[in-house]
Motif scaffolding. Structure first.
Motif, PDB file in Angstrom:
ATOM      1  N   ILE B  85       0.866  -1.184   0.000  1.00 15.81           N
ATOM      2  CA  ILE B  85       0.000   0.000   0.000  1.00 15.81           C
ATOM      3  C   ILE B  85       0.898   1.228   0.000  1.00 15.81           C
ATOM      4  CG2 ILE B  85      -1.684   1.355   1.317  1.00 15.81           C
ATOM      5  CD1 ILE B  85      -2.746  -1.229   2.431  1.00 15.81           C
ATOM      6  N   PRO B  86       0.978   1.953  -1.111  1.00 15.45           N
ATOM      7  CA  PRO B  86       1.813   3.157  -1.082  1.00 15.45           C
ATOM      8  C   PRO B  86       1.106   4.250  -0.287  1.00 15.45           C
ATOM      9  CG  PRO B  86       0.798   2.866  -3.241  1.00 15.45           C
ATOM     10  CD  PRO B  86       0.293   1.763  -2.379  1.00 15.45           C
ATOM     11  N   GLY B  87       1.660   4.633   0.860  1.00 11.60           N
ATOM     12  CA  GLY B  87       1.064   5.688   1.674  1.00 11.60           C
ATOM     13  C   GLY B  87       0.931   6.953   0.860  1.00 11.60           C
ATOM     14  N   GLU B  88       1.832   7.151  -0.089  1.00 13.66           N
ATOM     15  CA  GLU B  88       1.727   8.297  -0.996  1.00 13.66           C
ATOM     16  C   GLU B  88       2.348   7.913  -2.338  1.00 13.66           C
ATOM     17  OE1 GLU B  88       4.705  10.570  -1.260  1.00 13.66           O
ATOM     18  OE2 GLU B  88       5.903   9.067  -0.244  1.00 13.66           O
ATOM     19  N   MET B  93       6.653   2.894  -6.699  1.00 14.80           N
ATOM     20  CA  MET B  93       7.661   1.991  -7.255  1.00 14.80           C
ATOM     21  C   MET B  93       8.273   1.088  -6.187  1.00 14.80           C
ATOM     22  SD  MET B  93       7.184   2.611 -10.275  1.00 14.80           S
ATOM     23  CE  MET B  93       8.166   1.276 -10.898  1.00 14.80           C
ATOM     24  N   THR B  94       8.286   1.581  -4.943  1.00  9.70           N
ATOM     25  CA  THR B  94       8.825   0.765  -3.858  1.00  9.70           C
ATOM     26  C   THR B  94       7.950  -0.463  -3.626  1.00  9.70           C
ATOM     27  OG1 THR B  94       9.501   2.853  -2.879  1.00  9.70           O
ATOM     28  CG2 THR B  94       9.698   0.920  -1.486  1.00  9.70           C
ATOM     29  N   PRO B 304      14.629   3.946  -6.057  1.00 12.86           N
ATOM     30  CA  PRO B 304      13.472   4.855  -5.939  1.00 12.86           C
ATOM     31  C   PRO B 304      13.337   5.505  -4.560  1.00 12.86           C
ATOM     32  CG  PRO B 304      12.805   2.818  -6.998  1.00 12.86           C
ATOM     33  CD  PRO B 304      14.207   2.614  -6.533  1.00 12.86           C
ATOM     34  N   GLU B 305      13.637   4.754  -3.506  1.00  6.34           N
ATOM     35  CA  GLU B 305      13.512   5.333  -2.165  1.00  6.34           C
ATOM     36  C   GLU B 305      14.503   6.479  -1.966  1.00  6.34           C
ATOM     37  OE1 GLU B 305      11.598   5.192   0.707  1.00  6.34           O
ATOM     38  OE2 GLU B 305      10.281   4.392  -0.816  1.00  6.34           O
ATOM     39  N   SER B 306      15.749   6.263  -2.446  1.00  8.43           N
ATOM     40  CA  SER B 306      16.752   7.332  -2.336  1.00  8.43           C
ATOM     41  C   SER B 306      16.328   8.522  -3.180  1.00  8.43           C
ATOM     42  CB  SER B 306      18.124   6.843  -2.825  1.00  8.43           C
ATOM     43  OG  SER B 306      18.439   5.638  -2.196  1.00  8.43           O
ATOM     44  N   ALA B 307      15.865   8.223  -4.388  1.00 10.11           N
ATOM     45  CA  ALA B 307      15.520   9.312  -5.309  1.00 10.11           C
ATOM     46  C   ALA B 307      14.388  10.169  -4.752  1.00 10.11           C
ATOM     47  CB  ALA B 307      15.128   8.734  -6.668  1.00 10.11           C
ATOM     48  N   ASN B 308      13.345   9.528  -4.203  1.00  5.13           N
ATOM     49  CA  ASN B 308      12.217  10.369  -3.772  1.00  5.13           C
ATOM     50  C   ASN B 308      12.560  11.198  -2.544  1.00  5.13           C
ATOM     51  OD1 ASN B 308      11.061   9.202  -1.323  1.00  5.13           O
ATOM     52  ND2 ASN B 308      10.220   7.549  -2.553  1.00  5.13           N
TER      53      ASN B 308
END
Lengths: 165, 507
Positions: B85-88, B93-94, B304-308
């Motif tokens: 579930i993407p919280g946002e 992508m995560t 993706p986590e680092s990028a966002n």
């Protein structure tokens, strides 16, 4: 919630088949909205190109929105068919909106705590059919605790009803 | 360089002030909880907390809100990895590889790499912010109305070109937002426009009701009636340590994601969302085993986590240096600072050095706090996810109404929020990106004012935009972007979105 890509999108065999396309509809709605704004804008002086008046930029933006809407509609032949858009949650969404409207209407009339209490009782008891004890506990706890934190600890004024509650 | 170091030390003195430090930690924790709740992303969290910051010192207010922003990004990744579930939106992508890792029994390392990557990227972002913002601000002191007009127009074209979805639909939403920004009193003529006789609309539409409606309420309307989320796993502390191989595979994606994210973050639009998609695309392309992506590749979490996170920091550069928001979050942050009578822009760093450097230093601190707090406490935080959604969403709705009402003690704001929620719901159903609406609302009055001031300066001639080198360069860049954006439409060729897999729907 944002959609999670699960894999490559399915190819549409014939993009023009399948009835009305979603982008055609949304493009035309945008065009109509642009028309409405341009019509409402007629009461403000446009000024001149060299000395724009208060109606100048809104008209420019309305024209821009109309042109883009038209392009979205014209180029929308390959978009999703209107009938393929799922509206499974629409009924629940409408109930939520109506309940929020009722809460907003009641907020300054009967006060924050009572209106939020009634709002939560409606959702938890009527819509979600939770056990009465849980409904009362959550509704009472949330309405009182949130009021205490926001209005008393943080000092943000919240509406009180005619009974001072 | 020595001056920067001295200023940073002054910033740390502010950040380690016990009161500021306590609020930074509180912001991080609140943000993490908010980010984990479906329906409450960073934007809704910041908007709802905004009224609570009115009585605070401006430094504390911005530190608290930045902590919420960062925390929400971390929280969003936790739900993506553990529950898909993407919280946002930035965490979408995560979900792909993060959740696959959870299914493979590697939830702990996925969470740890996401946290380490976010920490590293956040730190890179803060260093970039620290070095770039003052330089950009001193450059921007040369800007007059014509340069601002060119900058804002260029920003809109960049927004359309770099948008996650269709360029035309993004532009349509930007125009819709700009038109919303026209509501209220025209400062140059005194006319009240599109207010329909409502006194409350004289000041225009506020960013908070629009943001909470478009992003918070529409989210709840979309998720209404959905099935209960799957059972949540609670990884133990010792399960969090990644293997040596997982570490080795993550180093490159974290480095690349951090740099890429910061560069994209400066650009207007849904930068942190785009950056995570672009990073995922890049990592998949660079991988020797791209077939592992989607099945639990740690690179698909690390990049993706680092990028966002890096993009989230990059977005503060134009906000602090130019006073221009690049997205809805920075727009609300600007509103938060302006409440205290401080105008973000080129003069901010000069006139309010404690605020700028205190903010920068508190971001370092916040990043560290999140790394230290979140990993050991992940088991505790996920308890929140055990609360059934049926109980959560009515409370979130009540919070949204409460938050909106308390910004200016006005029911009108709540009506606007509800209307925006309904409009946002409809727009999302038809595949429109909502971020440009919020951005347009803030940029609209700025654009109109700078255009009319430029014409007043030049005595009505448009040549003023061609006589000033900075403005001409910006217009040139805007035209170049327009040409690049039109190329795939006219020649039916693929554009950069399909290269990075961004043609999937993002809202």
């Amino acid at each position: 919630m944002a959609e999670i890509p699960a894999g490559p999108a399915q190819d549409t065999q014939d993009p023009e088949k399948g009835g009305l396309k979603s982008d055609r509809v949304s493009g035309l709605v945008l065009l109509a909205l642009a028309g409405l704004i341009a019509w409402l804008n007629r009461e403000f002086p446009l000024g001149t190109l060299a000395d724009p008046g208060p109606g100048y930029v809104p008209l420019l933006l309305a024209v821009g929105l109309g042109v883009i809407g038209l392009l979205v509609a014209l180029l929308g032949g390959r978009s999703e068919a209107l009938r393929d858009i799922r509206w499974t949650e629409a009924r629940r969404a409408a109930v939520i909106l109506v309940a929020c409207v009722a809460l907003t209407f009641a907020l300054e009339r009967i006060g924050y705590r009572l209106s939020v209490f009634a709002f939560l009782v409606f959702f938890l008891g009527v819509v979600e059919r939770k056990k009465p004890l849980a409904v009362v506990l959550v509704a009472t706890g949330f309405s009182l605790a949130s009021f205490h934190v926001v209005a008393i600890l943080l000092g943000v004024p919240l509406p009180r009803g005619p009974w001072g509650f | 360089m020595l001056e920067t170091f001295n200023s940073l030390m002054m910033g740390f003195a502010v950040a380690f002030d016990p009161k500021v430090f306590m609020y930074a930690i509180a912001g991080c924790i609140i943000g993490t909880l908010v980010g984990m709740m479906p329906g409450l992303g960073p934007l809704a969290g910041i908007s709802l907390l905004l009224p609570a910051t009115f009585g605070l010192d401006p430094i504390i207010a911005i530190v608290l809100l930045a902590g919420v922003y960062y925390g929400a990004m971390y929280g969003g990744s936790t739900t993506s990895i553990l529950m898909r579930i993407p919280g946002e939106a930035a965490s979408v992508m995560t979900c792909v590889d993060g959740y696959a890792m959870t299914q493979n029994g590697r939830a702990g390392p996925a969470l740890a790499i996401a946290a380490i990557g976010s920490f590293f990227a956040g730190t890179v972002g803060v260093i970039g912010l620290m070095l770039m913002a003052p330089t950009l601000a001193s450059f921007a002191l040369r800007f007059g109305p014509p340069e601002y007009t060119a900058l804002l127009l260029m920003g809109l074209f960049v927004l359309a070109y770099m948008s996650g979805g269709s360029m035309l639909k993004t532009l349509a939403m930007a125009f819709f937002g700009l038109l919303l920004g026209m509501i209220g009193i025209d400062v140059m003529s005194g006319y009240t426009r599109f207010s329909f006789g409502m006194v409350e609309l004289g000041d225009g539409i506020g960013i908070v009701p629009v943001a909470v409606g478009l992003f918070g309420i529409s989210e709840i309307l979309i998720t209404a009636g959905q099935a209960e989320p799957p059972k949540v796993q609670r990884p133990k502390l010792r399960e969090l340590i990644p293997s040596r191989e997982e570490f080795r595979l993550s180093v490159g994606p974290i480095l690349r994601g951090s740099l890429l994210g910061f560069a994209i973050g400066i650009i207007p639009g849904s930068a942190h969302v785009i950056s995570s998609f672009v990073s995922y695309g890049v990592e998949r392309r660079l991988s020797k085993h791209p077939e592992r992506f989607g099945k639990g590749a740690i690179e698909g979490v690390a990049g993706p986590e680092s990028a966002n996170n890096s993009a989230a920091t990059g977005a503060f550069v134009p906000m602090l240096a130019l006073g221009i928001p690049t997205g809805p979050v920075t727009a609300v942050m600007i509103a938060a600072i302006m409440v205290h009578g401080i105008l973000p822009g080129p003069m901010l760093i000069e006139q309010q050095p404690e605020l700028f450097w205190g903010f920068v230093a508190s971001m370092y601190v916040g990043n560290l706090v999140l790394l230290i707090l979140n990993l050991p406490m992940v088991g505790l935080f996920v308890n929140l996810l055990r609360i059934p959604y049926a109980y959560l969403y009515p409370c979130i709705l009540a919070f949204c109404i409460l938050g909106c009402y308390s910004v200016s003690n006005s029911v009108t704001d709540v009506w606007i929020m509800l209307a925006m929620g309904a409009i946002g719901y409809g727009l999302r159903k038809f595949g429109f990106d909502l971020a440009p609406v919020a951005l347009g609302l803030v940029l609209g009055p700025m654009l109109e004012l700078s255009l009319r001031q430029s014409l007043a300066m030049s005595g009505g001639t448009y040549m003023i935009f061609l006589e000033r080198p900075i403005a001409v360069t910006m217009f040139g860049l805007a035209l170049l972007l327009l040409a690049l954006a039109l190329k795939p439409v006219l020649f039916r060729s693929k554009d950069w979105r399909s290269e990075v897999g961004l043609d999937e729907k993002v809202d």
